[in-house]
Design an enzyme around this catalytic site. Sequence first.
Site, PDB file in Angstrom:
ATOM      1  N   GLY A  29     -49.715  17.227 -22.423  1.00  0.00           N
ATOM      2  CA  GLY A  29     -48.874  17.700 -21.331  1.00  0.00           C
ATOM      3  C   GLY A  29     -49.330  17.120 -20.013  1.00  0.00           C
ATOM      4  O   GLY A  29     -50.529  16.919 -19.790  1.00  0.00           O
ATOM      5  N   ASN A  71     -47.237  19.735 -13.750  1.00  0.00           N
ATOM      6  CA  ASN A  71     -48.188  20.005 -12.664  1.00  0.00           C
ATOM      7  C   ASN A  71     -49.437  20.716 -13.174  1.00  0.00           C
ATOM      8  O   ASN A  71     -50.556  20.364 -12.830  1.00  0.00           O
ATOM      9  CB  ASN A  71     -47.531  20.724 -11.471  1.00  0.00           C
ATOM     10  CG  ASN A  71     -46.971  22.085 -11.808  1.00  0.00           C
ATOM     11  OD1 ASN A  71     -46.906  22.479 -12.983  1.00  0.00           O
ATOM     12  ND2 ASN A  71     -46.547  22.807 -10.791  1.00  0.00           N
ATOM     13  N   GLN A  83     -39.347  35.227 -15.800  1.00  0.00           N
ATOM     14  CA  GLN A  83     -39.905  35.674 -17.083  1.00  0.00           C
ATOM     15  C   GLN A  83     -39.989  37.189 -17.188  1.00  0.00           C
ATOM     16  O   GLN A  83     -39.913  37.742 -18.273  1.00  0.00           O
ATOM     17  CB  GLN A  83     -41.324  35.130 -17.288  1.00  0.00           C
ATOM     18  CG  GLN A  83     -41.524  33.677 -16.960  1.00  0.00           C
ATOM     19  CD  GLN A  83     -42.206  33.540 -15.599  1.00  0.00           C
ATOM     20  OE1 GLN A  83     -41.779  34.147 -14.605  1.00  0.00           O
ATOM     21  NE2 GLN A  83     -43.245  32.746 -15.553  1.00  0.00           N
ATOM     22  N   LYS A  91     -47.941  40.948 -17.567  1.00  0.00           N
ATOM     23  CA  LYS A  91     -48.028  41.164 -16.105  1.00  0.00           C
ATOM     24  C   LYS A  91     -46.672  41.002 -15.430  1.00  0.00           C
ATOM     25  O   LYS A  91     -46.405  41.613 -14.397  1.00  0.00           O
ATOM     26  CB  LYS A  91     -49.019  40.181 -15.500  1.00  0.00           C
ATOM     27  CG  LYS A  91     -48.539  38.743 -15.692  1.00  0.00           C
ATOM     28  CD  LYS A  91     -49.160  37.720 -14.773  1.00  0.00           C
ATOM     29  CE  LYS A  91     -48.365  36.416 -14.930  1.00  0.00           C
ATOM     30  NZ  LYS A  91     -48.837  35.326 -14.112  1.00  0.00           N
ATOM     31  N   ARG A 137     -42.730  35.089  -8.358  1.00  0.00           N
ATOM     32  CA  ARG A 137     -41.271  35.055  -8.304  1.00  0.00           C
ATOM     33  C   ARG A 137     -40.634  36.269  -8.957  1.00  0.00           C
ATOM     34  O   ARG A 137     -39.516  36.656  -8.608  1.00  0.00           O
ATOM     35  CB  ARG A 137     -40.745  33.761  -8.911  1.00  0.00           C
ATOM     36  CG  ARG A 137     -41.196  33.437 -10.316  1.00  0.00           C
ATOM     37  CD  ARG A 137     -40.687  32.026 -10.654  1.00  0.00           C
ATOM     38  NE  ARG A 137     -40.813  31.701 -12.054  1.00  0.00           N
ATOM     39  CZ  ARG A 137     -41.685  30.829 -12.542  1.00  0.00           C
ATOM     40  NH1 ARG A 137     -42.529  30.233 -11.744  1.00  0.00           N
ATOM     41  NH2 ARG A 137     -41.709  30.549 -13.831  1.00  0.00           N
ATOM     42  N   ASN A 138     -41.326  36.903  -9.893  1.00  0.00           N
ATOM     43  CA  ASN A 138     -40.779  38.129 -10.483  1.00  0.00           C
ATOM     44  C   ASN A 138     -40.689  39.217  -9.422  1.00  0.00           C
ATOM     45  O   ASN A 138     -39.687  39.923  -9.320  1.00  0.00           O
ATOM     46  CB  ASN A 138     -41.676  38.604 -11.629  1.00  0.00           C
ATOM     47  CG  ASN A 138     -41.661  37.626 -12.775  1.00  0.00           C
ATOM     48  OD1 ASN A 138     -40.689  37.517 -13.496  1.00  0.00           O
ATOM     49  ND2 ASN A 138     -42.739  36.873 -12.923  1.00  0.00           N
ATOM     50  N   PHE A 179     -41.521  23.548 -26.294  1.00  0.00           N
ATOM     51  CA  PHE A 179     -41.839  22.305 -27.005  1.00  0.00           C
ATOM     52  C   PHE A 179     -42.972  22.466 -28.020  1.00  0.00           C
ATOM     53  O   PHE A 179     -43.299  21.524 -28.736  1.00  0.00           O
ATOM     54  CB  PHE A 179     -42.225  21.210 -26.006  1.00  0.00           C
ATOM     55  CG  PHE A 179     -41.152  20.898 -25.001  1.00  0.00           C
ATOM     56  CD1 PHE A 179     -39.825  20.706 -25.410  1.00  0.00           C
ATOM     57  CD2 PHE A 179     -41.436  20.800 -23.647  1.00  0.00           C
ATOM     58  CE1 PHE A 179     -38.816  20.426 -24.490  1.00  0.00           C
ATOM     59  CE2 PHE A 179     -40.442  20.530 -22.716  1.00  0.00           C
ATOM     60  CZ  PHE A 179     -39.127  20.347 -23.143  1.00  0.00           C
ATOM     61  N   ALA A 192     -50.892  26.132 -10.323  1.00  0.00           N
ATOM     62  CA  ALA A 192     -51.249  24.726 -10.528  1.00  0.00           C
ATOM     63  C   ALA A 192     -51.527  24.008  -9.207  1.00  0.00           C
ATOM     64  O   ALA A 192     -52.565  23.346  -9.055  1.00  0.00           O
ATOM     65  CB  ALA A 192     -50.130  24.024 -11.287  1.00  0.00           C
ATOM     66  N   LYS A 212     -48.612  29.830 -20.946  1.00  0.00           N
ATOM     67  CA  LYS A 212     -48.425  31.260 -20.671  1.00  0.00           C
ATOM     68  C   LYS A 212     -47.227  31.777 -21.450  1.00  0.00           C
ATOM     69  O   LYS A 212     -46.324  31.035 -21.810  1.00  0.00           O
ATOM     70  CB  LYS A 212     -48.228  31.496 -19.171  1.00  0.00           C
ATOM     71  CG  LYS A 212     -49.550  31.383 -18.415  1.00  0.00           C
ATOM     72  CD  LYS A 212     -49.730  32.426 -17.322  1.00  0.00           C
ATOM     73  CE  LYS A 212     -51.139  32.275 -16.742  1.00  0.00           C
ATOM     74  NZ  LYS A 212     -51.390  33.022 -15.533  1.00  0.00           N
TER      75      LYS A 212
END
EC number: 1.1.1.8
Lengths: 373, 373
Positions: free
Chosen positions: B31, B34, B329, B236, B300-301, B123, B179, B146
């Site tokens: 991978g 970022n 998420q 979380k 963002r949640n 993926f 990141a 995650k």
Amino acid sequence: MSGASFNCLSALSHTLQKQITSKRVSVGVIGSGNWGTAIAKICGENAKAHPDLFNPQVHMWMYEENIDHHGETRKLTDVFNSTHENVKYLKGIQCPSNVYANPDIRDVGARSDILVWVLPHQFVVRVCDQLKGYLKKDAVAISCIKGISVNADHVCLFSDIIQERTGMYCGVLSGANIASEVAKEKFCETTIGYDPDRSVNPLYTAETIHSLFNRPYFRVQIVKDVPGVALGGALKNIVAVAAGIIDGLELGDNTKSAIMRIGLAEMQKFGAMFFDCDRLTMSEQSCGIADLITTCLGGRNRKCAVAFAKTGKPMHVLEKELLNGQKLQGATTAKEVHEFLDHQNKVDEFPLFKAVYDIVYEGLPANKLLEAI
Amino acid sequence: MSGASFNCLSALSHTLQKQITSKRVSVGVIGSGNWGTAIAKICGENAKAHPDLFNPQVHMWMYEENIDHHGETRKLTDVFNSTHENVKYLKGIQCPSNVYANPDIRDVGARSDILVWVLPHQFVVRVCDQLKGYLKKDAVAISCIKGISVNADHVCLFSDIIQERTGMYCGVLSGANIASEVAKEKFCETTIGYDPDRSVNPLYTAETIHSLFNRPYFRVQIVKDVPGVALGGALKNIVAVAAGIIDGLELGDNTKSAIMRIGLAEMQKFGAMFFDCDRLTMSEQSCGIADLITTCLGGRNRKCAVAFAKTGKPMHVLEKELLNGQKLQGATTAKEVHEFLDHQNKVDEFPLFKAVYDIVYEGLPANKLLEAI
């Protein structure tokens, strides 16, 4: 009722006990500042809600003073007892009518089976001495006083001072609680450290204590680890100074949460090393992690530390500029704890506590915090 | 070297082992987004810092694509390998020159003794299938992915999927890490769940794993509780939705910290009930409490939940309006976890998880959150 029959009762279920005992518990509150009044309001509500358990009237000791009330000079107790509002220290909040403001501290002490202490810590010793000889023999105390008393060779909890000076077993209430928010019934939690096995009176079970303080908006957890509850509310302020420095340096939320986690670990270590505390009190209870989070988000220790990191002005100057007469406990606690740890030869085992002390008192630049831990 | 001699070596001290083994560990990263690039940067720095332990060159699998670089069409791997910068996914960050972008995923897999997985979770299965038959027999994996994969009757960790499909023992890295901040070397911590006793290769001790990831700005703790580390980073997000709702309703920091504490307790309970996790992983490690704090402060949640409580717009609308193509998420996890708990007949044991689900999906008003828990 003899001790033997109480012992017998204590083996029965709480419900049964409530049904067969004729003795109802009298509750008194020592203190009537904003936190004292908010706590008395809670106790009053619960005395009403549990008439089988508690005597309805809750006596709150109020230091008598004359105030101007709508252009008239009146006694603060009179105004409270007629309006049920503490117009001086908790304006705009209606207390239940069964909370009675009593200016005679010894009378409050003498009436109470459970005596709740909510007063500034500098008055504790004097009040203990005033009450000596006036208290019921089997009364218990709950201290809502935050902070610890530290000198070079001893860390003393206010609950221990109350216990030693009055003979009452003393539990501790502490949590992520701000008086004004609790008074407005905004939801929060609190922790009470109370070990019924150590109380002299088996009537005052953990359930009784829970019933006295738990409200839908003030959720109580009871743990046996009294020192853990007391220490959380003091040590968190050192961590909040560190968290404020991180905010002032604009290092971001991940760095801040790392500092809080490291600080929490030092709080646990301190509790375990000197008081045999349960680590879970700090990491899982309102008096530990939740109080730490609140304090690191918005408390005054954080606020001053942000300004300190940004401006480099000395803390005592910022304290005057920003806190409007309130004290910055984080800096004081950092200093006292440092002196104590130094005396124990344990400073190096608490690198975050040490770094806060070094930054605030020894001129270590704020941006060296991360290197120091 | 035979298994027997490895077993013998494992009994010796880590230092001695480093001195006498001639085998150095090859590290690969799957991978190069970022987070992947930031992790490869760390592994590259540590491969250089510990030449006795690691082969210097770290291969990072990079999905090959053509990009416009200063007006010229070039391969992304070529640009990276000449400039040491991932100009597409981590612009402005210089990686050490010993990180090599390799477009051949099977070649990266075949070279690696420790294979670090840092790719979008959708993926994972495909990549496992691509790598099958190309991996070293005694290689181990560390998943930095995650999230969890949940359906009605099963909660699956990506580390388990990797382990089952490739045969590699797989640990998990998770913490309060963003990141871009890690790449800029802003101080944070992380937790690695890794149990050397379960790894097939005793050379890869906890110390080896620690040496591969720990940096002065990226402090690693290693615990044996792999599922606890993986679950923290997923659950979380449900709590962050609740915390955002509290912020949106402007209920204050004490209420918010109470919600975070209650949420943490449900995370612990979930981990203990279904994965036999250690409660301390959640309450004391970066992957638990620190990641929860960061996410509830600024993630963002939280952001969407604040807007949800303020505007009442559906979450999927806010997701589009506010997240610029990123996924929310917290809402998805709340739904998946709800379906799983429903199937286990355990919904009522997780009142906060249930309340978040009911508010986001079942029309429960946001201001009923506190009554629901």
